[in-house]
Design an enzyme around this catalytic site. Structure first.
Site, PDB file in Angstrom:
ATOM      1  N   LEU A  35       0.940  -1.156   0.097  1.00  0.00           N
ATOM      2  CA  LEU A  35      -0.139  -0.095  -0.156  1.00  0.00           C
ATOM      3  C   LEU A  35       0.978   1.304   0.008  1.00  0.00           C
ATOM      4  O   LEU A  35       1.883   1.441   0.826  1.00  0.00           O
ATOM      5  CB  LEU A  35      -0.868  -0.086   1.357  1.00  0.00           C
ATOM      6  N   ASN A  37       1.025   5.447   0.118  1.00  0.00           N
ATOM      7  CA  ASN A  37       0.268   6.836   0.504  1.00  0.00           C
ATOM      8  C   ASN A  37       0.896   8.112  -0.027  1.00  0.00           C
ATOM      9  O   ASN A  37       1.677   7.914  -0.864  1.00  0.00           O
ATOM     10  CB  ASN A  37      -0.569   7.065   1.441  1.00  0.00           C
ATOM     11  N   ASP A  38       1.251   8.976   0.887  1.00  0.00           N
ATOM     12  CA  ASP A  38       1.528  10.316   0.761  1.00  0.00           C
ATOM     13  C   ASP A  38       3.062  10.235  -0.178  1.00  0.00           C
ATOM     14  O   ASP A  38       4.024   9.530   0.248  1.00  0.00           O
ATOM     15  CB  ASP A  38       2.064  11.003   1.826  1.00  0.00           C
ATOM     16  N   GLN A  54       5.250   7.024   1.111  1.00  0.00           N
ATOM     17  CA  GLN A  54       4.732   6.149   2.192  1.00  0.00           C
ATOM     18  C   GLN A  54       4.508   4.771   1.389  1.00  0.00           C
ATOM     19  O   GLN A  54       3.951   4.673   0.365  1.00  0.00           O
ATOM     20  CB  GLN A  54       3.537   6.749   2.944  1.00  0.00           C
ATOM     21  N   TYR A  97       6.957   7.782   9.216  1.00  0.00           N
ATOM     22  CA  TYR A  97       5.805   8.766   8.717  1.00  0.00           C
ATOM     23  C   TYR A  97       6.272   9.789   7.677  1.00  0.00           C
ATOM     24  O   TYR A  97       7.378  10.099   7.407  1.00  0.00           O
ATOM     25  CB  TYR A  97       5.123   9.319   9.755  1.00  0.00           C
ATOM     26  N   SER A  98       5.600  10.710   7.168  1.00  0.00           N
ATOM     27  CA  SER A  98       5.723  11.556   6.049  1.00  0.00           C
ATOM     28  C   SER A  98       6.733  12.682   6.544  1.00  0.00           C
ATOM     29  O   SER A  98       6.838  13.070   7.670  1.00  0.00           O
ATOM     30  CB  SER A  98       4.294  11.980   5.506  1.00  0.00           C
ATOM     31  N   ARG A 157       3.019  15.920  13.333  1.00  0.00           N
ATOM     32  CA  ARG A 157       3.692  15.195  12.231  1.00  0.00           C
ATOM     33  C   ARG A 157       3.870  16.174  10.924  1.00  0.00           C
ATOM     34  O   ARG A 157       3.245  16.866  10.896  1.00  0.00           O
ATOM     35  CB  ARG A 157       3.084  13.914  12.081  1.00  0.00           C
ATOM     36  N   ASP A 158       4.813  15.367   9.957  1.00  0.00           N
ATOM     37  CA  ASP A 158       4.887  15.671   8.725  1.00  0.00           C
ATOM     38  C   ASP A 158       5.638  16.853   8.554  1.00  0.00           C
ATOM     39  O   ASP A 158       5.024  18.078   7.845  1.00  0.00           O
ATOM     40  CB  ASP A 158       3.598  15.940   7.960  1.00  0.00           C
ATOM     41  N   GLU A 217      -2.776  17.873   8.635  1.00  0.00           N
ATOM     42  CA  GLU A 217      -1.776  16.788   8.252  1.00  0.00           C
ATOM     43  C   GLU A 217      -1.309  17.625   7.206  1.00  0.00           C
ATOM     44  O   GLU A 217      -1.624  18.339   6.256  1.00  0.00           O
ATOM     45  CB  GLU A 217      -2.272  15.412   7.662  1.00  0.00           C
TER      46      GLU A 217
HETATM   47  C1  FRU Z   1      -1.498  11.380   5.640  1.00  0.00           C
HETATM   48  C2  FRU Z   1      -0.717  10.791   6.857  1.00  0.00           C
HETATM   49  C3  FRU Z   1       0.496  11.549   7.400  1.00  0.00           C
HETATM   50  C4  FRU Z   1       1.145  10.598   8.014  1.00  0.00           C
HETATM   51  C5  FRU Z   1       1.344   9.408   6.928  1.00  0.00           C
HETATM   52  C6  FRU Z   1       1.424   8.170   7.592  1.00  0.00           C
HETATM   53  O1  FRU Z   1      -1.935  10.510   4.609  1.00  0.00           O
HETATM   54  O2  FRU Z   1      -1.781  10.260   7.677  1.00  0.00           O
HETATM   55  O3  FRU Z   1      -0.001  12.660   8.496  1.00  0.00           O
HETATM   56  O4  FRU Z   1       2.335  11.021   8.285  1.00  0.00           O
HETATM   57  O5  FRU Z   1      -0.245   9.677   6.503  1.00  0.00           O
HETATM   58  O6  FRU Z   1       1.411   7.172   6.309  1.00  0.00           O
END
Ligand code: FRU
Length: 488
Positions: A35, A37-38, A54, A97-98, A157-158, A217
């Site tokens: 999977l 993501n970001d 991610q 994480y991101s 975060r991020d 986020e």
């Molecule tokens: C956004 C998020 C970020 C986090 C990441 C974790 O989609 O929730 O805030 O860092 O994904 O995968």
């Protein structure tokens, strides 16, 4: 913490390329398994664009968050994706994480959130730096901020780095303690490796009594000439009128940021994309261009994505170039993507005084369309897959565009509606990949990103119809090539 073996994962990615499954996209970045993501760590370094993201390489669930990596010089030819960073110690045991990327002292540095939870699920988020090495992995380095600040919860975060008057800063997505309000906080680098907490960047959203979401986020801070743009992804907004129709939103405030008073003067929150499947975009600058990648997906909506049963989930958008005009962001596909055009198909979309034009599409297609509406009040742009279809309906009376996925059997359905100010002339640039669709309206004034999972193995037909004759339609259709992945 599950053991992750880079050699095994990298070898498995190589085996999975080129993609076989008919739902795998050809010119959108995705993984053969796991999977994603970001988008993370975007930067131009050593002659190439570096794109991290991610990735859970171990399954189609939001766990084991690691960073994948590809690089490209032209957004068409890519290195074979590799695993660059994964959970290894007590700080990031529950996920790398991101975060962002930036170039410093001739090195590509990354800055990410280490996610760690205790047995009660309480988070200790640490913001940590790292350096990307020539062996394809990130060396994890110093922790810049060990945990959330007083007054903020563990949703902290991020990090996203930006520069002001020769100093380095970063913004971070946060949630206040007590009222659990989403916001952005700022840090400034003093001496090398020493970061001062400057507090919350106050927006007008703090003046209204109601909170604007419970968490923001993936923030970002961009500067266009003398204007600042604060990007963020608020969670917890109620859908209203033509706004906030996804579970979580991605958008921006345009205005001016003062780091002295820690305030932003800005206009309304605007969304960056009007489709179903867009979240957590990241933007970086190279040679004056602001380039955006978004995640094609949505947290907490996994049930909308049937590729889960096939062993992989989600994509990244194509790169988009942003510009700011009158307080509004325009997004256009990066011009490099024109190199994907294999050939212009013979199909003519040119017509006058007509109520219908249509074109059979190839496996990857781009359509560039200009319509002078004439007498037409209602226009229907459809992608037809046999008995299934998605419809983009434009109502000129109300100036509302509706995207309707209820005509599809599999995957997320429903409608998205937004205002689109087309007067006499309507323009559309539509990219149709196997399942990823990106529509740019009115030369990038609005964009919509969505997945479409046709049940049958049928190539789509593009069809434009109207209630009354359109004065003129002129359109070009290209067959598009796939991205190419090259090994070392
Ligand atoms: C956004 C998020 C970020 C986090 C990441 C974790 O989609 O929730 O805030 O860092 O994904 O995968």
């Amino acid at each position: 913490m599950t053991e992750i073996n880079k050699q095994e994962i990298d070898a498995k990615v190589k085996e999975g390329l080129p993609f076989q499954h008919r739902w795998h996209n050809r010119f959108h970045l995705e993984m053969p398994f796991g999977l994603i993501n970001d988008p993370n760590g975007l930067a131009f370094y050593n002659g190439a664009y570096h794109i991290f993201y991610q990735w859970n390489p171990l399954g189609c669930v939001h766990k084991n968050k690691s960073w994948g990596h590809v690089q490209t010089r032209d957004f068409v030819n890519y290195s074979i994706p590799e695993l660059a960073m994964w959970p290894t110690d007590e700080h990031d045991k529950d996920g790398c994480y991101s975060g962002c990327g930036f170039v410093d002292d001739n090195a590509l540095r990354v800055f990410y959130t280490c996610n760690a939870k205790d047995e009660n699920g309480v988070r200790t988020p640490a913001q940590r730096l790292g350096t990307f090495r020539s062996n394809g992995t990130v060396r994890k380095e110093e922790i810049a901020v060990p945990t959330n600040e007083k007054g903020y919860t563990g949703h902290f975060r991020d990090p996203y780095v930006f520069y002001r008057r020769g100093k380095r800063y970063f913004v971070l997505g946060a949630q206040t303690e007590g009222d659990e309000r989403g916001c952005v906080v700022v840090y400034r680098e003093e001496a090398e490796g020493n970061w001062t907490f400057l507090g919350e960047l106050k927006t007008k959203m703090t003046e209204v009594e109601e909170k604007f979401g419970y968490m923001w986020e993936c923030p970002g801070l961009l500067t266009f000439g003398s204007h600042d743009v604060l990007l963020c992804c608020p969670q917890g907004l109620e859908a209203k009128d033509y706004k906030y129709q996804n579970l979580y939103q991605s958008g921006y405030f345009a205005g001016h940021v003062s780091l002295d008073s820690m305030e932003m003067y800005h206009g309304r929150f605007q969304e960056l994309d009007r489709g179903f499947d867009f979240y957590a975009p990241q933007v970086f600058n190279h040679e004056g261009r602001y380039i955006l990648f978004g995640w094609m997906g949505m947290p907490d909506r996994d049930e909308d994505y049937p590729t889960k049963d096939e062993g992989w989930m989600y994509s990244l958008t194509m790169p988009r170039v942003l510009s700011l005009r009158q307080g509004h962001i325009y997004s256009k596909p990066a011009k490099e993507l024109r190199a994907l055009r294999i050939q212009e198909t013979a199909v003519e979309l040119d017509a006058a005084e007509t109520k219908r034009v249509a074109a059979e599409l190839s496996e990857g297609a781009e359509i560039l369309l200009d319509v002078t509406m004439g007498k037409a009040q209602q226009m229907y742009f459809e992608l037809v897959y046999g008995l299934e279809k998605v419809v983009f309906h434009y109502d000129r009376h109300t100036q509302v565009m509706t995207i309707d996925r209820d005509g599809m059997k599999l995957g997320g359905r429903g409608k998205r509606r937004f205002k689109l100010y087309a007067d006499e002339n309507f323009s559309l640039q539509l990219f149709v990949d196997r399942t990823a669709v990106e529509a740019f309206f009115q030369h990038g004034e609005e964009v919509a990103t969505l997945f479409v999972f046709p049940e049958k193995n049928i190539l789509p037909e593009f069809c434009l119809t109207s209630d009354k004759p359109m004065e003129s339609v002129s359109g070009r259709v290209w067959e598009l090539d796939s991205f190419r992945f090259h090994g070392k």
